[in-house]
Design an enzyme around this catalytic site. Structure first.
Site, short mmCIF file in Angstrom:
data_model
loop_
_atom_site.label_atom_id
_atom_site.label_comp_id
_atom_site.label_asym_id
_atom_site.label_seq_id
_atom_site.Cartn_x
_atom_site.Cartn_y
_atom_site.Cartn_z
N HIS A 60 -7.14 -6.75 0.28
CA HIS A 60 -6.04 -5.79 0.15
C HIS A 60 -4.86 -6.09 1.07
CE1 HIS A 60 -4.05 -1.96 -0.39
NE2 HIS A 60 -4.26 -1.59 0.86
N ASP B 256 0.84 -1.19 0.00
CA ASP B 256 0.00 0.00 0.00
C ASP B 256 0.88 1.25 0.00
OD1 ASP B 256 -1.79 2.01 1.95
OD2 ASP B 256 -2.97 0.96 0.43
N ARG B 257 0.71 2.19 0.93
CA ARG B 257 1.51 3.41 0.94
C ARG B 257 3.00 3.10 1.12
NH1 ARG B 257 -1.53 6.79 -1.42
NH2 ARG B 257 -0.17 8.48 -0.71
N ARG C 31 4.67 2.46 -2.07
CA ARG C 31 4.99 3.69 -2.83
C ARG C 31 6.29 4.31 -2.29
NH1 ARG C 31 0.78 3.96 -5.95
NH2 ARG C 31 -1.14 3.02 -5.16
N HIS D 19 -11.26 7.31 -1.66
CA HIS D 19 -10.66 7.91 -0.47
C HIS D 19 -9.41 8.71 -0.81
CE1 HIS D 19 -8.55 4.15 -1.17
NE2 HIS D 19 -7.57 4.57 -0.41
N TRP D 20 -8.79 8.44 -1.95
CA TRP D 20 -7.61 9.24 -2.33
C TRP D 20 -7.97 10.73 -2.38
CZ3 TRP D 20 -2.87 7.93 -5.47
CH2 TRP D 20 -2.40 6.65 -5.16
#
Length: 595
Positions: free
Chosen positions: A262, A96-97, A100, A143-144
């Protein structure tokens, strides 16, 4: 058991877990989680690595400053931690984050990253590019944009942190019981935690987007091995994940995790561990077979070949086709080509295409066609992905001999369709199209489709246009095999489309299926003269018995010839070349000489 520690990194107090001994492996969590999310796989990984799992800037027990949430700064935090532990090189696993952050780390410091694992993400640049209702990305990641808003998410979610997080844990999981939700609720109820998590998203645009776009324009791609994993019911279930990542990295592999949402490492820890072990072990590519010697006196009777394709360039004819000894279950060696001045004696084989290391397909290399376009030569060929789905990829070379290299990022045909035998057609306006088959194995009644291509042939543009089904042709018969006899619906085959415009301007298509006498080839006609049709079928096949997948070539004297393979059984198939008679609106086989 993992030890909890704290490091001071340029004024940032960073909490992290550490366990094991060996090469450094860093695990980076996502939102709305902390380093705790790795607790189900960390002990096993610690048997061979020094495993470090930090709380990222703003998360868990790490400080929550009011700035620095762009991924470049967050990656620099992690790199500082790596250096503080005495390491220079690292393997990164991100979810997830955190994935990135790991991606940015690998871009900014490629020589320091051994391997990269990204879980349930595609690059941020792709997320913004695909933020529309057509792909479903916007619906799944609303949600982004909500988290981008200043102050509002904190005001609304702050009144019921548990309820807000519960929404995501419910929506994004198949096996929620694997998650320690209470740990994450406690973490995000701490002062400043919600705001810091939302700041992570706020940095996605414009900061992260600008950094990613600059790298893309500069041609920076990941060179280290990359593993992409995603859940079958996760946020990426509608996207061609590997095809996307292959635009950003040169050595990509990966797979979907079945029955998983997820949160991969907590929902399916054993499956994730198995994939990580395989990736870290780095299974070597099988050795390539030795090339066959080139001969100058080869006859067509000596060349095992299916799906033959002839290209006339100057005084030379080039012959391509499916040339692997076992195209059904053997390894994918590549495609060979032969050249001739007279269509009788051939020189070759020359290796027109050999798959590069870590190529996305390992077998079933089929039906290469080579078309001159824009001053270069483009090969359209069918490959099969490890998950069994086939598609047509575009390759390119500067000469007919090759070597051809991948041009498009994987297949240009729809990812989850069973597609094969894509062919290039350039319409009268000069616009390129791909025409391809959708297999009977997926739709029972094989279908023919057309789709626009970008001007550089790297990708499709617009939506597929349906042309016709196999059963539309009067001469086609259902496939008669043990696997189809008990099926509820009859199965009709579409194979080998090839479009050709006659001297009169009439547009026709050769294509193959099964008729009364086995594998056969017929002719369809465009009533409008356009690739989109409507298409009508001739009553009888052009080639009626045990042969097909043909194409038409205009010879140097201006006449037409047909090439196809016959018989239709391996390893006996050979290329057959027969003269054609060109009429106003069709072609017929020429009578044999002396008849």
């Amino acid at each position: 058991m993992a030890e909890s520690r704290t490091a001071i990194l340029d004024g940032l107090r960073m909490h992290y877990l550490i366990e094991g001994d060996g090469p450094l492996l860093v695990l980076l969590h996502g939102w709305p989680q902390t380093s705790h999310c790795w607790h189900r796989i960390m002990p096993e990984l610690a048997k061979r690595f020094t495993v470090v799992a930090p709380d990222l800037r703003g998360y868990g027990l790490t400080d929550k400053p009011t700035s620095g949430y762009d991924k470049r700064t967050m990656a620099a935090d992690v790199r500082a931690l790596v250096r503080s532990l005495g390491h220079m090189r690292v393997t990164l696993v991100g979810h997830d984050r955190g994935a990135r952050v790991a991606h940015r780390y690998a871009l900014d410091h490629p020589d320091e990253v051994e391997r990269l694992v990204v879980m349930d993400i595609v690059p941020t640049r792709e997320m913004w590019a695909r933020f529309d209702m057509k792909t479903g990305v916007a619906r799944g990641t609303w949600h982004w944009t909500f988290h981008l808003q200043p102050d509002l998410p904190e005001r609304l979610a702050g009144h019921d942190v548990r309820g807000y997080l519960d929404y995501f844990f419910d929506k994004w999981t198949v096996h929620r019981a694997g998650l320690d939700v209470e740990e994450y609720v406690r973490a995000f109820e701490r002062p400043g935690a919600l705001r810091a998590g939302f700041d992570d998203y706020r940095a996605s645009f414009p900061d992260d987007a600008e950094h990613d776009e600059a790298d893309w324009r500069a041609g920076r791609r990941l060179e280290m091995p990359v593993l992409a994993l995603w859940g079958s019911a996760g946020l990426l279930s509608t996207l061609p994940v590997l095809d996307i990542w292959r635009k950003y990295a040169r050595d990509v592999r990966g797979t979907v995790i079945p029955e998983c949402g997820h949160f991969l490492a907590e929902e399916r820890p054993d499956v994730v561990l198995a994939h990580l072990r395989d990736f870290f072990d780095g299974a070597a590519e099988p050795p390539r077979p030795e090339e066959r010697p080139v001969r100058a006196d080869v006859t067509l009777g000596e060349i095992q070949i299916r799906d033959p394709f002839l290209l006339s360039v100057g005084s030379t004819y080039w012959l391509y086709g499916s040339t692997d000894p076992d195209i059904w279950s053997g390894p994918g060696v590549g495609f060979d080509t032969y050249r001739s001045e007279d269509l009788r004696t051939w020189e070759g084989p020359f290796p027109a295409f050999r798959p590069p290391a870590k190529f996305w397909s390992k077998g079933q290399f089929w039906a290469p066609e080579v078309h001159p376009y824009g001053g270069r030569y483009y090969m359209f060929a069918t490959f099969t992905a490890p998950d069994g789905y086939r598609g047509t990829q575009v390759l390119v070379a500067d000469t007919p001999e090759g070597p051809f290299q991948p041009w498009s990022d994987g297949a240009v045909t729809p990812r989850k369709w069973q597609c094969l035998d894509g062919t290039l057609f350039v319409d009268e306006a000069g616009d390129p199209w791909i025409v391809y088959c959708q297999e009977w194995q997926q739709v029972h009644d094989g279908a023919m489709w057309a789709q626009r291509l970008s001007a550089d042939l790297r990708e499709t543009a617009g939506t597929p246009v349906f042309l016709f089904n196999a059963s539309d042709a009067p001469w086609v018969r259902p496939l008669d095999r043990p696997s189809t006899r008990d099926a509820k619906l009859p199965s009709y085959v579409t194979d080998g489309p090839f479009l050709f415009r006659l001297s009169s301007g009439h547009l026709l298509m050769l294509w193959s299926s099964y008729g009364d006498k086995g594998y056969a080839m017929g002719i369809a006609h465009s009533e409008s003269g356009l690739v989109t049709g409507p298409w009508t079928q001739e009553e009888r096949p052009l080639w009626a018995e045990d042969g097909g997948h043909g194409m038409i070539v205009r010879l140097r004297d201006g006449s037409l010839a047909l090439t196809l393979h016959q018989p239709n059984d391996s390893p006996n198939e050979r290329a057959v070349i027969r003269p054609l008679v060109e009429h106003e609106s069709t072609v017929t086989l020429a009578e044999p000489s002396g008849a």
